[in-house]
Write an enzyme that holds these catalytic residues in place. Structure first.
Site, PDB file in Angstrom:
ATOM      1  N   ASP A  59      -2.208  10.116  16.434  1.00 19.44           N
ATOM      2  CA  ASP A  59      -2.997   9.923  15.215  1.00 19.44           C
ATOM      3  C   ASP A  59      -3.721   8.584  15.273  1.00 19.44           C
ATOM      4  OD1 ASP A  59      -4.049  10.372  12.725  1.00 19.44           O
ATOM      5  OD2 ASP A  59      -2.217   9.911  11.613  1.00 19.44           O
ATOM      6  N   GLY A 107       0.839  -1.203   0.000  1.00 19.03           N
ATOM      7  CA  GLY A 107       0.000   0.000   0.000  1.00 19.03           C
ATOM      8  C   GLY A 107       0.869   1.246   0.000  1.00 19.03           C
TER       9      GLY A 107
HETATM   10  P1  ADP Z   1       0.726   5.611   6.878  1.00 23.02           P
HETATM   11  O1  ADP Z   1       0.032   5.367   8.182  1.00 23.02           O
HETATM   12  O2  ADP Z   1       2.137   6.046   7.005  1.00 23.02           O
HETATM   13  O3  ADP Z   1      -0.070   6.489   5.978  1.00 23.02           O
HETATM   14  P2  ADP Z   1       0.328   2.898   6.607  1.00 23.02           P
HETATM   15  O4  ADP Z   1       1.080   2.443   7.786  1.00 23.02           O
HETATM   16  O5  ADP Z   1      -1.166   2.959   6.760  1.00 23.02           O
HETATM   17  O6  ADP Z   1       0.840   4.236   6.132  1.00 23.02           O
HETATM   18  O7  ADP Z   1       0.675   1.969   5.398  1.00 23.02           O
HETATM   19  C1  ADP Z   1      -0.081   1.898   4.219  1.00 23.02           C
HETATM   20  C2  ADP Z   1      -0.656   0.497   4.054  1.00 23.02           C
HETATM   21  O8  ADP Z   1       0.380  -0.491   4.063  1.00 23.02           O
HETATM   22  C3  ADP Z   1      -1.569   0.123   5.205  1.00 23.02           C
HETATM   23  O9  ADP Z   1      -2.875   0.557   4.991  1.00 23.02           O
HETATM   24  C4  ADP Z   1      -1.468  -1.389   5.230  1.00 23.02           C
HETATM   25  O10 ADP Z   1      -2.374  -1.951   4.343  1.00 23.02           O
HETATM   26  C5  ADP Z   1      -0.040  -1.644   4.764  1.00 23.02           C
HETATM   27  N1  ADP Z   1       0.819  -1.872   5.941  1.00 23.02           N
HETATM   28  C6  ADP Z   1       1.444  -0.940   6.693  1.00 23.02           C
HETATM   29  N2  ADP Z   1       2.143  -1.513   7.707  1.00 23.02           N
HETATM   30  C7  ADP Z   1       1.960  -2.835   7.576  1.00 23.02           C
HETATM   31  C8  ADP Z   1       2.403  -3.969   8.339  1.00 23.02           C
HETATM   32  N3  ADP Z   1       3.169  -3.821   9.411  1.00 23.02           N
HETATM   33  N4  ADP Z   1       2.013  -5.176   7.932  1.00 23.02           N
HETATM   34  C9  ADP Z   1       1.211  -5.331   6.852  1.00 23.02           C
HETATM   35  N5  ADP Z   1       0.761  -4.311   6.116  1.00 23.02           N
HETATM   36  C10 ADP Z   1       1.107  -3.080   6.460  1.00 23.02           C
END
Ligand code: ADP
Length: 622
Positions: free
Chosen positions: A481, A370
């Site tokens: 957040d 993502g």
């Molecule tokens: P941010 O919060 O920095 O905007 P995210 O942490 O939400 O970004 O990361 C984007 C996407 O990546 C998430 O919605 C999730 O689907 C995936 N993702 C993030 N961290 C993980 C993780 N530790 N394990 C699996 N998928 C993850």
């Protein structure tokens, strides 16, 4: 020898936050200075004073006033600092005379100590020195420390090295780096980015300046910068009299991505920024090189300096500061100032980070999961474990600040908090390596299973999240957040808290300013929206919204309202409505989280207890 008492008085001290995670507080204490130590005690009306802290005078390395225009959140408004061992103690006096008494006496008693050569005239605040913007708390000071000087602004003529700037041809123009509101009758108010004429700079703390209406007065010298030339000497990135070839050699020797310096160009009166980069060449080949950029100037206006693209600044230090955080047209961001007198300016946090550094050779990166706030997120394998690899686009994150905090974040270890395994600063872009969570983020997980999640499972999810948050709360860690999108779901459908504390490193005003379009207004407590006042209790407010999201199977809160309409509704006392799937007791907890006054909201420990009671009603009754 029996110590002789020199001064005793009630003053206010700021908590020293020796733990990075503790939040500041201000307490009135009874201070006693004697010939051996500086001691402060808590006064109880009918009890003996309780000693709360004691600093032997031999440990003190600097005592000086703090010049700052930040609002001081206590009733005593005259700050001074005592730097000892590796700690800064900020003390607030009720008036300037009192402050001078203490600074003078402390300086007198410590003048034969092993003192610092330079000190920081402004506060350490929010992970930065407000004076020189350095992000390392123990970074060398930026202002010469004079143990014999007291901050009396007059008579200047009695001070040594009197140097008065002549009017006319030799006139020096200053730029105000920030606003200053007068603390005394002889001070002159100044406005950020406006120009002033320097009249006298003989006092090491206070300069006399003249404004465009001809009025003169004192200003703290850290609030102004000379507009041209010699002012650059005080910056670690400036190298005078250095040729292009010498600059290239020094930067290549340093060999770090983003090592840089500012030097005089071969064209008189022009400055050049030289940067080392390892960025791959057009054909993907390794091609370490030094790039040189002239600092250009436009003809008109107040802000005239720029580098690659036309981001204009009033002063060269302001321009450099900006490009230390944003590449903005340069081959890479300005990361490591390199100076003539030796090595790269090494941040202590970088040495400490080594133990958290992940070797890119130990990691394989797979498909994209993502896109997040800081960059793309990939699946990966590290030491036979499945991991999530978050790449950090450098213009998106204040990564020097982050590296300092990464050490603390990696110590956070709880079954309901997504584990940060390490940081890979050797990769470009830098990346963070987290525990892998098979079922992605909670919001998407709930939406994808609409109609299939039972209220029992929803309660379990809220309990998991409150457990993780109760742990962060007990470690004095704020999330800032919290929302379903920032919780992740494991293969066992456990919910874990992710992304805690990361908003502090975001470099996007739209996200960090409460009036920005990306600010999470719908999850934010009123005091965060109004005053940016984060606390565990503002996390509790967001947790109430998270519970609402869970019981609405991932629906967006206040779906049809704009941020402005949400703020108006909250101000009018309105709250999110009860989700159909939420039992009354659960909605009561949500409402408790949304109390206007933070002090009336429950703690996470209490929330966890209440949720656990709801999940075992029979056991509770037995
Ligand atoms: P941010 O919060 O920095 O905007 P995210 O942490 O939400 O970004 O990361 C984007 C996407 O990546 C998430 O919605 C999730 O689907 C995936 N993702 C993030 N961290 C993980 C993780 N530790 N394990 C699996 N998928 C993850």
């Amino acid at each position: 020898m029996v110590p002789r008492v020199i001064l005793k008085e009630n003053l206010i001290k700021k908590s020293q936050q020796k733990k990075i995670t503790s939040s500041p507080n201000y307490k009135e204490r009874f201070f006693v200075l004697d010939t051996h130590e500086l001691k402060y005690s808590k006064i109880h009306p009918r009890k003996r004073p309780m000693v709360k802290g004691c600093i032997q005078l031999v440990r003190i390395k600097c005592v000086e006033n703090v010049c700052s225009d930040v609002p001081i959140p206590c009733s005593y408004q005259y700050p001074f600092q005592v730097f000892y061992d590796n700690y800064y103690l900020y003390i607030f006096a009720p008036d300037n005379d009192c402050r001078q008494r203490w600074v003078r006496a402390l300086k007198e008693e410590t003048k034969n100590n092993d003192l610092v050569a330079k000190y920081h005239p402004n506060f350490w605040m929010d992970g930065k020195w407000k004076c020189c913007k350095k992000t390392e708390k123990l970074a060398a000071g930026c202002h010469v420390y004079d143990p014999a000087a007291f901050d009396s602004k007059e008579p200047l003529s009695k001070l040594p090295h009197l140097k008065t700037t002549e009017h006319g041809d030799g006139e020096v123009t200053l730029i105000a780096l920030q606003n200053y509101s007068p603390l005394g009758d002889n001070d002159l108010p100044i406005e950020k980015d406006k120009e002033y004429i320097l009249i006298n700079c003989s006092n090491c703390n206070w300069w006399i300046v003249k404004n465009s209406s001809g009025e003169t007065g004192f200003v703290p010298c850290t609030y102004v910068a000379k507009k041209f030339g010699d002012d650059l000497k005080r910056f670690e990135w400036y190298n005078e009299n250095i040729t292009r070839a010498e600059a290239e050699d020094m930067l290549k020797d340093e060999g770090r991505e983003g090592a840089f310096m500012v030097r005089d160009s071969s064209q008189a009166g022009i400055y050049t920024v030289s940067i080392f980069t390892k960025a791959l060449g057009l054909n993907g080949e390794q091609d370490p090189k030094v790039k040189h950029y002239h600092i250009k100037q436009t003809e008109m206006g107040e802000a005239t300096f720029y580098l690659a693209e036309k981001y204009l600044f009033c002063t060269i230090p302001q321009l450099i500061h900006y490009h230390q955080h944003n590449a903005a047209g340069l081959i890479t961001r300005l990361r490591w100032p390199v100076s003539q007198d030796g090595a790269c300016y090494l941040h202590i946090d970088d040495r400490l980070i080594d133990q958290w550094e992940i070797d890119p050779k130990e990691m394989t990166v797979g498909q994209e999961l993502g896109i997040g706030q800081f960059g793309r997120v990939y699946e990966g394998i590290w030491r036979d474990k499945k991991v999530a690899v978050k790449t950090i686009r450098e213009e998106k994150m204040s990564d020097d600040d982050f590296k300092q905090e990464a050490r603390v974040m990696m110590k956070v270890s709880h079954s309901k908090v997504v584990k940060l395994y390490g940081v890979c600063t050797q990769c470009y872009p830098m990346c963070l390596v987290f525990e892998f969570m098979d079922n992605g983020n909670l919001s998407a997980y709930l939406q994808a299973r609409k109609g299939q999640t039972s209220p029992d499972v929803m309660l379990r999810m809220c309990m998991d999240a409150s457990e993780g948050m109760a742990y962060l709360e007990s470690s004095n860690y704020l999330h800032r957040d919290l929302a379903a999108r920032n919780c992740l779901v494991s293969h066992k459908s456990e919910v874990k808290i992710s992304d805690f504390g990361m908003t502090r490193f975001v470099l996007d005003d739209q996200y960090t300013s409460s009036i920005g379009s990306k600010f999470p207004v719908k999850w934010s407590a009123p005091e965060v929206i109004k005053y940016n006042q984060f606390s565990s209790k503002s996390d509790v407010w967001s947790f109430g919204v998270l519970m609402w999201e869970v019981y609405n199977e991932g629906r967006l809160p206040y779906e049809k309202k704009s941020n402005l309409e949400v703020i108006e509704a909250l101000n009018a006392g309105m709250r999110l409505l009860k989700p159909h799937l939420a039992p009354d007791e659960v909605y009561l907890l949500m409402e408790w989280c949304w109390k206007e006054k933070p002090s009336e909201r429950p703690s996470f420990a209490v929330l966890l207890h209440e949720l656990a009671a709801l999940s075992h009603p029979r056991r509770e009754m037995a």
